[in-house]
Design a protein around this motif. Structure first.
Motif, PDB file in Angstrom:
ATOM      1  N   TRP A   1       1.200   3.890  -2.610  1.00 25.09           N
ATOM      2  CA  TRP A   1       0.488   4.745  -2.678  1.00 25.09           C
ATOM      3  C   TRP A   1       0.372   5.995  -2.339  1.00 25.09           C
TER       4      TRP A   1
ATOM      5  N   LEU B   1       0.796  -1.337   0.007  1.00 26.63           N
ATOM      6  CA  LEU B   1      -0.168  -0.129  -0.373  1.00 26.63           C
ATOM      7  C   LEU B   1       0.221   0.970   0.330  1.00 26.63           C
TER       8      LEU B   1
ATOM      9  N   VAL C   1      -7.010   2.878   4.817  1.00 28.47           N
ATOM     10  CA  VAL C   1      -6.873   0.780   5.304  1.00 28.47           C
ATOM     11  C   VAL C   1      -6.908   0.518   6.704  1.00 28.47           C
TER      12      VAL C   1
ATOM     13  N   ALA D   1      -2.909   6.056   1.618  1.00 29.20           N
ATOM     14  CA  ALA D   1      -3.308   4.597   1.192  1.00 29.20           C
ATOM     15  C   ALA D   1      -3.244   3.522   2.465  1.00 29.20           C
ATOM     16  N   VAL D   2      -2.156   3.578   2.792  1.00 30.32           N
ATOM     17  CA  VAL D   2      -1.794   3.074   4.390  1.00 30.32           C
ATOM     18  C   VAL D   2      -2.965   3.402   5.675  1.00 30.32           C
TER      19      VAL D   2
END
Length: 136
Positions: A59, A56, A67, A63-64
């Motif tokens: 991106w 991830l 999620v 993104a991390v």
């Protein structure tokens, strides 16, 4: 949702009983089994999450963060539903979890669209200012 939780609870309980029965000849206590099983499962989970985070991170940090937030929102909404069932303060319904997660997804989408618009407008503004400077 309640049926799914009962099936998961049965899976955990049956696995626990099987591990306990199989390990009876080793002389390990229930606490020692928890030490080994949860410790090793936790380490396996760490490696899984480490791999996912590295993937991830291509991106970016958002993104991390997204999620991770999604996982926490999902766990929290399920915990709230379980608490309602245990305390008798409402009905435990899967659609409540779905509605909560949908709210998170919608507000996240609005945030990311606003962020993209802000970045685009800032780039246009800075690009126009840089073009004026280069003409002078």
């Amino acid at each position: 949702m309640e049926g799914l939780l009962w099936r998961l609870a049965d899976l955990v309980n049956n696995s626990h009983d099987w591990i306990l029965a199989e390990s009876a000849r080793s002389g390990l206590t229930d606490k020692e089994l928890h030490f080994w099983v949860i410790g090793l499962l936790g380490l396996a989970l760490f490696f899984l999450i480490q791999t996912a985070v590295r993937f991830l991170s291509r991106w970016g940090l958002s993104a991390v963060s997204f999620v991770t937030s999604f996982a926490v929102v999902l766990a929290t909404t399920v915990a709230i539903e379980v608490e309602q069932k245990i305390m008798g303060r409402g009905r435990m319904e899967l659609m409540d979890v779905v509605a909560g997660v949908a709210g998170f997804l919608l507000f996240s989408l609005i945030y990311f669209l606003a962020l993209a618009l802000w970045r685009w407008l800032r780039r246009l503004w800075k690009g126009g200012r840089d073009a004026k400077r280069s003409r002078s």
